[in-house]
Write an enzyme that holds these catalytic residues in place. Structure first.
Site, PDB file in Angstrom:
ATOM      1  N   ASN A 104      -6.691  35.636  27.365  1.00  0.00           N
ATOM      2  CA  ASN A 104      -7.943  35.927  26.438  1.00  0.00           C
ATOM      3  C   ASN A 104      -7.784  37.580  26.340  1.00  0.00           C
ATOM      4  OD1 ASN A 104      -8.727  33.273  26.710  1.00  0.00           O
ATOM      5  ND2 ASN A 104      -9.381  33.481  28.388  1.00  0.00           N
ATOM      6  N   GLU A 136      -9.874  27.974  22.440  1.00  0.00           N
ATOM      7  CA  GLU A 136     -11.337  28.327  22.870  1.00  0.00           C
ATOM      8  C   GLU A 136     -11.789  29.511  22.491  1.00  0.00           C
ATOM      9  OE1 GLU A 136      -9.558  28.209  27.137  1.00  0.00           O
ATOM     10  OE2 GLU A 136     -10.161  26.195  27.464  1.00  0.00           O
ATOM     11  N   LYS A 165       1.506  24.149  28.956  1.00  0.00           N
ATOM     12  CA  LYS A 165       1.154  23.771  30.408  1.00  0.00           C
ATOM     13  C   LYS A 165       1.862  22.575  30.878  1.00  0.00           C
ATOM     14  CE  LYS A 165      -3.340  26.282  30.172  1.00  0.00           C
ATOM     15  NZ  LYS A 165      -4.868  26.330  30.398  1.00  0.00           N
ATOM     16  N   ASP A 209      -4.923  20.388  31.195  1.00  0.00           N
ATOM     17  CA  ASP A 209      -5.224  21.636  31.815  1.00  0.00           C
ATOM     18  C   ASP A 209      -5.087  21.924  33.454  1.00  0.00           C
ATOM     19  OD1 ASP A 209      -5.999  24.301  32.045  1.00  0.00           O
ATOM     20  OD2 ASP A 209      -8.191  23.916  31.404  1.00  0.00           O
ATOM     21  N   GLU A 240      -6.859  27.248  40.395  1.00  0.00           N
ATOM     22  CA  GLU A 240      -8.120  26.924  39.687  1.00  0.00           C
ATOM     23  C   GLU A 240      -8.834  25.646  39.937  1.00  0.00           C
ATOM     24  OE1 GLU A 240      -7.959  27.590  35.335  1.00  0.00           O
ATOM     25  OE2 GLU A 240     -10.057  27.037  35.027  1.00  0.00           O
TER      26      GLU A 240
HETATM   27  C1  BDP Z   1      -8.328  27.181  31.449  1.00  0.00           C
HETATM   28  C2  BDP Z   1      -8.850  28.033  32.216  1.00  0.00           C
HETATM   29  C3  BDP Z   1      -9.492  29.464  31.118  1.00  0.00           C
HETATM   30  C4  BDP Z   1      -8.195  29.784  30.712  1.00  0.00           C
HETATM   31  C5  BDP Z   1      -7.506  28.556  29.810  1.00  0.00           C
HETATM   32  C6  BDP Z   1      -6.198  28.953  29.180  1.00  0.00           C
HETATM   33  O1  BDP Z   1     -10.268  27.721  32.589  1.00  0.00           O
HETATM   34  O2  BDP Z   1     -10.197  30.316  31.916  1.00  0.00           O
HETATM   35  O3  BDP Z   1      -8.501  30.863  29.678  1.00  0.00           O
HETATM   36  O4  BDP Z   1      -7.306  27.691  30.805  1.00  0.00           O
HETATM   37  O5  BDP Z   1      -5.294  28.962  29.631  1.00  0.00           O
HETATM   38  O6  BDP Z   1      -7.762  26.246  32.378  1.00  0.00           O
HETATM   39  O7  BDP Z   1      -6.057  29.645  28.199  1.00  0.00           O
END
Ligand code: BDP
Length: 716
Positions: free
Chosen positions: A227, A308, A377, A382, A410
């Protein structure tokens, strides 16, 4: 020994041996080898260290590491010379000397490749020599660490003969570090990068960090959050980045940055960031030239686009390929790469979120430049405690693909719960996509052996921070270590990695080693059991993602809630992803469709991921789904209790500081495991309307209580 003497020795020596340890040294402790005869054997076998004259920086690092390591392990200062003068010399060399070429042949060197090494003990002129031979300086550095690891593992030097080469070329950490020192999903303090003080003031920790990376074979790091903040690309910040690059360089660690797609507008003064606009491409070309002037070995960009809320090419009706290729062309003259993330799910798409990466990316297969790597990923959702592998790995045969793993926990208890992740990563690396027929594992796709070779990339989202022990939970250092070792050699077993790490970190006490290994190896499954068993997923608390939140039902988007994922109702539980449901299953090879598509053959650890199953469904154990679910949650709690007992049994075998650190976290983990069990069972019981089976402890509070505790927790 006389008893009184024994007592004296143990009362004087034990506290010394078990001296307080804050974990800063990681797995690079180099404490004296306790066994005097082994120490002597090693000292006899390494009389001097021979390195070339005027060593370049990586060789100087290798030398310094060997000197410091041997001093610590053997308690002796081994002299450093530029020509072998004695029997038992340890020689670091690139095979320019004809005699080295004579003992390490071309085939060996081919096998060692660009970054690998040969470690060999040879007979020489009536005596012996130990060789660290490599084609490049980086191989010498990795070889030096490998030799020290060999000694720390107390293995004999006699028949030393190892050739090792990394299977993946770019082995990177991804830091989700903001520029204000906050770490997104970071649980180990602040970001290590002190932007305000750089470039003049440089924390010695920068070097220690890079040294740690090199010690496990990592050769690059993306130091900014996906981000992204465009400021990092401005001249003042690039000067700071250059200072970090300078600190990392002697350890063979290259810097990469995240590129905010809208940077041409935000810091470039342009009206658009449209990748097909020539002015935008020119802006990036100029920016890239500036970056390489400042940081000549800059590795490239990592981009999160149209995901996002991040800006991206779709803002201009362009594709991911258009965006990635524009950046790839800019870095191509410098051999830079672009890692383009496939973690996308659109606000306008109501289809099952886990399908969306394939929907968006598969049609772009073959459209990316050769220096673009699509970074995926491990799972389609996620970083959940357990997901099936991402089907995108099998859906882009003509595109270079990287695996992104999450080292920071996380969704697996952050820095409170113990979860050793090597077994989870093994599941992913070994997963067979069948893309090129049977045996097309994710590891073979990522390392390029299954198809397109260069460049190959693996990335791990870092779990490091300013905490003295680097990773918050001391045992979470094992995850950093495991990621590096698997990035180097994805064939290593979890058992081997755990054992290496435990011995390097806690020494060789048999009881301690076997106990800690056992604790590590079962810990991820334990977390799965008390949090999201049987294929449940994404039912954690909102925001901070620690602890349970199966009731979460109202957030900005439906596919951020828990109810979207578990779909509990009076009939049963789970997300139907077969043809009668979202049909996400169709994105996998027919072999998987057959196995996972049938509720009878689907492995139970993914059952609720693929199926909505009736509460009375008969499980393999003969129990109903409801009873099995309850017992899994209970099993998770029981396993944490066993972890606590195991750890307590090590009291006195481990220094007090580290013992207490872990004991406190395990105690908290037990509470949280109970919290998960009670929250989830009370919540799901509203739908199942069935009693708890025998053996499951009833909750001590009503559901409302659990909802309140977690809702009041501060967000991250
Ligand atoms: C999610 C996280 C977020 C990340 C996003 C990502 O909660 O903080 O920005 O993945 O990988 O798991 O971009």
């Amino acid at each position: 020994m006389r008893p009184i003497f024994c007592l004296l020795v143990s009362s004087l020596l034990l506290p010394l041996l078990l001296r307080a340890d804050d974990g800063y040294r990681l797995w690079l402790r180099y404490d004296p080898i306790p066994d005097a005869s082994l120490r002597q054997a090693y000292t006899g076998a390494i009389s001097e260290i021979v390195i070339p004259e005027n060593p370049r920086p990586l060789v100087a690092s290798a030398r310094d590491e060997l000197v410091a390591g041997l001093r610590g392990l053997l308690g002796a200062d081994i002299p450093v010379v530029t020509k072998a003068t004695r029997d038992n010399a340890l020689i670091l060399g690139i095979p320019r000397d004809p005699w080295i070429a004579a003992v390490v042949n071309e085939a060996d060197l081919r096998e060692a490749g660009v970054e690998g090494y040969v470690l060999r003990r040879i007979a020489h002129e009536g005596g012996h020599r130990t060789l660290i031979v490599a084609n490049r300086d980086s191989g010498l550095l990795y070889g030096a660490f490998a030799l020290l690891r060999h000694l720390q593992s107390h293995q004999s030097l006699d028949n030393l003969n190892v050739i090792s080469a990394p299977k993946i070329q770019r082995r990177l950490l991804n830091h989700w570090d903001d520029m204000n020192r906050h770490v997104e999903r970071g649980y180990a303090g602040f970001s290590l990068w002190e932007w305000f003080y750089l470039p003049e003031i440089r924390d010695p920790r920068y070097r220690d960090y890079a040294r740690a990376l090199a010690s496990i074979g990592l050769n690059g790091t993306v130091i900014t959050n996906v981000n992204a903040n465009a400021q990092i690309l401005t001249a003042p910040y690039l000067a700071k980045v250059a200072a970090l690059a300078q600190e990392f360089r002697p350890w063979g660690v290259r810097i990469y940055l995240t590129a905010r797609f809208s940077a041409p507008i935000e810091i470039g003064g342009l009206k658009t960031a449209d990748p097909l606009d020539p002015a935008v491409a020119a802006w990036w070309q100029g920016k890239v030239a500036e970056i390489y002037r400042t940081i000549p070995d800059f590795g490239g960009f990592l981009v999160k686009a149209n995901s996002e809320g991040q800006p991206g090419p779709q803002d201009y009706k362009r594709t991911h390929a258009d965006g990635a290729n524009m950046l790839a062309d800019a870095v191509q003259p410098y051999n830079g790469i672009v890692m383009w993330r496939a973690f996308v799910y659109s606000p306008d798409n109501n289809d099952d979120r886990v399908k969306q990466a394939v929907t968006e990316f598969a049609p772009l297969d073959g459209k990316f430049r050769q220096n673009v790597i699509v970074q995926i990923k491990n799972g389609p959702l996620d970083f959940m405690p357990r997901e099936p592998f991402s089907p995108l790995f099998g859906a882009m045969p003509n595109t270079r693909l990287a695996a992104e793993l999450q080292i920071t926990q996380e969704y697996l208890g952050q820095s409170i719960d113990l979860a050793f992740l090597a077994p989870m990563w093994r599941e992913v690396l070994d997963a067979d996509t069948y893309a090129n027929g049977k045996g097309t594992t994710i590891a073979s796709i990522v390392d390029g052996s299954a198809k397109l070779q260069h460049p190959s990339v693996i990335a791990g989202v870092a779990n490091t921070g300013t905490d003295r022990n680097w990773t918050g939970h001391l045992l979470a250092q094992a995850n950093w270590y495991a990621f590096g070792r698997l990035a180097w050699d994805h064939q290593l077993s979890s058992e081997k990695i755990a054992d290496e790490w435990t011995r390097l970190t806690f020494g060789h006490d048999d009881t301690a080693v076997s106990t800690i290994n056992k604790m590590l190896l079962g810990s991820r499954e334990t977390v799965v059991n008390y949090s999201m068993p049987l294929g449940l997923t994404h039912i954690m608390a909102e925001g901070h993602h620690y602890g349970p939140g199966p009731w979460v039902d109202k957030l900005g988007r439906a596919d951020w809630t828990s109810v979207y994922y578990h779909k509990a109702d009076e009939k049963g539980l789970g997300f139907d992803r077969t043809a009668t449901g979202s049909n996400a299953l169709a994105q996998y090879a027919p072999e998987w469709q057959k196995l996972w598509g049938n509720v009878e053959t689907c492995p139970e650890n993914l059952l609720l991921w693929f199926h909505h199953v009736s509460w009375d469904h008969k499980m393999k154990s003969g129990r109903t789904l409801w009873d099995e679910l309850c017992l899994r949650y209970q099993q998770g709690v029981d396993e944490v209790r066993a972890l606590r007992r195991d750890w307590d049994s090590l009291k006195g075998r481990i220094d007090e500081e580290r013992f207490t650190h872990v004991a406190q976290r395990l105690a908290r983990q037990e509470k949280e495991a109970i919290n998960w069990r009670d929250s989830c069972l009370l919540y799901f019981q509203q739908f199942s309307k069935r009693p708890l089976p025998t053996g499951v402890e009833p909750a001590t509070h009503p559901l409302e209580h659990y909802k309140q505790i977690l809702r009041n927790m501060p967000g991250f």
